[in-house]
Write a protein that holds these residues in place. Sequence first.
Motif, mmCIF file in Angstrom:
data_model
loop_
_atom_site.group_PDB
_atom_site.id
_atom_site.type_symbol
_atom_site.label_atom_id
_atom_site.label_comp_id
_atom_site.label_asym_id
_atom_site.label_seq_id
_atom_site.Cartn_x
_atom_site.Cartn_y
_atom_site.Cartn_z
ATOM 1 N N ASN A 90 82.921 27.902 -109.868
ATOM 2 C CA ASN A 90 82.239 27.593 -111.128
ATOM 3 C C ASN A 90 82.979 26.523 -111.930
ATOM 4 O OD1 ASN A 90 80.202 29.474 -110.620
ATOM 5 N ND2 ASN A 90 81.321 31.143 -111.589
ATOM 6 N N ASN A 91 84.304 26.585 -111.909
ATOM 7 C CA ASN A 91 85.084 25.575 -112.632
ATOM 8 C C ASN A 91 84.921 24.191 -112.008
ATOM 9 O OD1 ASN A 91 86.084 27.388 -114.510
ATOM 10 N ND2 ASN A 91 87.919 27.858 -113.330
ATOM 11 N N LYS A 92 84.871 24.144 -110.680
ATOM 12 C CA LYS A 92 84.694 22.857 -109.993
ATOM 13 C C LYS A 92 83.320 22.271 -110.299
ATOM 14 C CE LYS A 92 85.371 19.518 -106.992
ATOM 15 N NZ LYS A 92 86.354 18.425 -107.223
ATOM 16 N N ILE A 93 82.290 23.104 -110.292
ATOM 17 C CA ILE A 93 80.945 22.620 -110.620
ATOM 18 C C ILE A 93 80.930 22.071 -112.045
ATOM 19 C CG2 ILE A 93 78.534 23.282 -110.992
ATOM 20 C CD1 ILE A 93 78.896 25.371 -108.771
ATOM 21 N N PHE A 94 81.527 22.817 -112.969
ATOM 22 C CA PHE A 94 81.531 22.368 -114.362
ATOM 23 C C PHE A 94 82.284 21.047 -114.523
ATOM 24 C CE2 PHE A 94 83.759 22.150 -118.477
ATOM 25 C CZ PHE A 94 82.655 21.998 -119.305
ATOM 26 N N LYS B 286 74.931 20.875 -103.367
ATOM 27 C CA LYS B 286 74.429 19.520 -103.616
ATOM 28 C C LYS B 286 74.146 19.372 -105.109
ATOM 29 C CE LYS B 286 70.506 16.469 -102.594
ATOM 30 N NZ LYS B 286 69.241 16.330 -101.829
ATOM 31 N N LEU B 287 74.694 18.336 -105.692
ATOM 32 C CA LEU B 287 74.519 18.110 -107.119
ATOM 33 C C LEU B 287 73.808 16.772 -107.314
ATOM 34 C CD1 LEU B 287 77.164 18.931 -109.800
ATOM 35 C CD2 LEU B 287 75.794 16.873 -109.999
ATOM 36 N N ASN B 288 72.520 16.848 -107.629
ATOM 37 C CA ASN B 288 71.742 15.647 -107.915
ATOM 38 C C ASN B 288 71.850 15.328 -109.397
ATOM 39 O OD1 ASN B 288 68.726 14.670 -108.915
ATOM 40 N ND2 ASN B 288 69.449 13.604 -107.098
ATOM 41 N N ASN B 289 72.062 14.063 -109.717
ATOM 42 C CA ASN B 289 72.221 13.705 -111.126
ATOM 43 C C ASN B 289 71.471 12.427 -111.454
ATOM 44 O OD1 ASN B 289 74.492 11.310 -111.120
ATOM 45 N ND2 ASN B 289 74.851 12.767 -109.465
ATOM 46 N N TYR B 290 70.930 12.386 -112.662
ATOM 47 C CA TYR B 290 70.280 11.177 -113.171
ATOM 48 C C TYR B 290 70.758 10.954 -114.595
ATOM 49 C CZ TYR B 290 66.931 7.821 -114.931
ATOM 50 O OH TYR B 290 66.369 6.709 -115.497
ATOM 51 N N MET B 291 71.216 9.741 -114.868
ATOM 52 C CA MET B 291 71.701 9.398 -116.198
ATOM 53 C C MET B 291 71.077 8.097 -116.671
ATOM 54 S SD MET B 291 74.019 11.532 -117.504
ATOM 55 C CE MET B 291 74.964 10.481 -118.598
ATOM 56 N N PRO C 205 73.952 26.536 -109.888
ATOM 57 C CA PRO C 205 74.105 27.874 -109.327
ATOM 58 C C PRO C 205 75.461 28.443 -109.762
ATOM 59 C CG PRO C 205 74.632 26.256 -107.652
ATOM 60 C CD PRO C 205 74.339 25.491 -108.927
ATOM 61 N N GLU C 206 75.449 29.594 -110.399
ATOM 62 C CA GLU C 206 76.702 30.208 -110.849
ATOM 63 C C GLU C 206 77.169 31.230 -109.820
ATOM 64 O OE1 GLU C 206 77.888 31.412 -115.119
ATOM 65 O OE2 GLU C 206 77.079 33.229 -114.209
ATOM 66 N N SER D 254 82.149 15.229 -115.526
ATOM 67 C CA SER D 254 82.522 13.863 -115.157
ATOM 68 C C SER D 254 81.319 12.924 -115.117
ATOM 69 C CB SER D 254 83.216 13.865 -113.784
ATOM 70 O OG SER D 254 82.286 14.105 -112.734
ATOM 71 N N ILE D 255 80.127 13.487 -115.222
ATOM 72 C CA ILE D 255 78.888 12.691 -115.154
ATOM 73 C C ILE D 255 78.223 12.569 -116.514
ATOM 74 C CG2 ILE D 255 76.565 12.591 -114.157
ATOM 75 C CD1 ILE D 255 77.705 14.170 -111.756
ATOM 76 N N VAL D 256 78.105 13.696 -117.237
ATOM 77 C CA VAL D 256 77.348 13.724 -118.488
ATOM 78 C C VAL D 256 78.245 13.357 -119.667
ATOM 79 C CG1 VAL D 256 75.901 15.124 -120.006
ATOM 80 C CG2 VAL D 256 75.830 15.492 -117.533
ATOM 81 N N TYR D 257 78.320 12.070 -119.945
ATOM 82 C CA TYR D 257 79.070 11.622 -121.114
ATOM 83 C C TYR D 257 78.677 10.185 -121.426
ATOM 84 C CZ TYR D 257 82.168 8.808 -118.158
ATOM 85 O OH TYR D 257 82.666 7.880 -117.274
ATOM 86 N N PHE D 258 79.060 9.721 -122.595
ATOM 87 C CA PHE D 258 78.832 8.338 -122.981
ATOM 88 C C PHE D 258 80.130 7.801 -123.557
ATOM 89 C CE2 PHE D 258 77.820 5.114 -126.211
ATOM 90 C CZ PHE D 258 77.121 4.201 -125.433
ATOM 91 N N GLY D 259 80.516 6.641 -123.100
ATOM 92 C CA GLY D 259 81.764 6.056 -123.580
ATOM 93 C C GLY D 259 82.644 5.647 -122.421
ATOM 94 N N GLU D 260 83.916 5.436 -122.720
ATOM 95 C CA GLU D 260 84.836 4.929 -121.713
ATOM 96 C C GLU D 260 85.374 6.027 -120.804
ATOM 97 O OE1 GLU D 260 87.886 2.703 -123.616
ATOM 98 O OE2 GLU D 260 86.526 1.123 -124.346
ATOM 99 N N LYS D 261 85.391 7.252 -121.264
ATOM 100 C CA LYS D 261 85.929 8.325 -120.431
ATOM 101 C C LYS D 261 85.202 9.632 -120.730
ATOM 102 C CE LYS D 261 89.747 9.291 -123.653
ATOM 103 N NZ LYS D 261 91.222 9.401 -123.767
#
Length: 262
Positions: free
Chosen positions: A76-80, A143-148, A62-63, A85-92
């Motif tokens: 919006n910046n906090k949501i982004f 609420k931010l639901n996430n699946y990785m 939601p924007e 912080s969730i959608v990535y691959f690697g150490e950080k």
Amino acid sequence: MKYFTGLLLALFLLSACKNEKEGTPEAETSEVAALSFEPKEYSKKTALPGKEPRTYVSISIPEATGGSPAASDTINNKIFRTVRSIVYFGEKPTNAKSYDELMDSFIKSYEELAKEFPDEALSWEAKIKATVDYKTDSLINIKLNNYMFTGGAHGYEGDRSLLFNAQTGRSLVYKDIFKDEKGFTALAEKKFRAKYKIPEGQSINATGLMFEGDKFVLPQNIFFKENGLLLYYNAYEIAAYAEQQKEILIPYSEADTFLKLK
């Protein structure tokens, strides 16, 4: 005299018309100032051939619009940043500056790995669905639901709670919400023990839980619901993955005395 009287009447009418016109934008501004949210969708798939579903990213958020620019930008910046912080691959996490950059980085990581190990690479998934779960004049709860899934035995699904001041957009922490956090924690522990059958006086970890230091603490995520506060522990936070999430609902009739706002 008639001329003078007529002139005064004309000036009065002109002034009235001006005030009426000036009042119109003010009403419109008040309406525009109300903070609202518009759904935004982002998605991207790998260009590499393969069976469906191929590696993909799907982000629904939601924007924030309206209100003060500072408030909507802060939300919006906090949501982004949370999504990043969730959608990535690697150490950080990546240092992406936009959702498109974020998706590009995730897909690129997969494609590089798939080209290096073509016989081993499984399709990855990154799904984010954020919704405005609760909204009042003083508080907004997203609420931010996430699946990785980036390989391994299973993926990971969880929920994040983002709390904001509805006027300023500032992120809220527990000291902003509770006027007696210690008292609320004691109530929460009592409710938690009752639900998960942990007798008073026994270790909070007696049934196999993993509270750090064997001490009950509030979860990282608390959701405001219509009927009370939902305390939500994601998988791995206080228990093994096999036990999944733990949660308790505390009705407002019991929580109100501890709250600053809702």
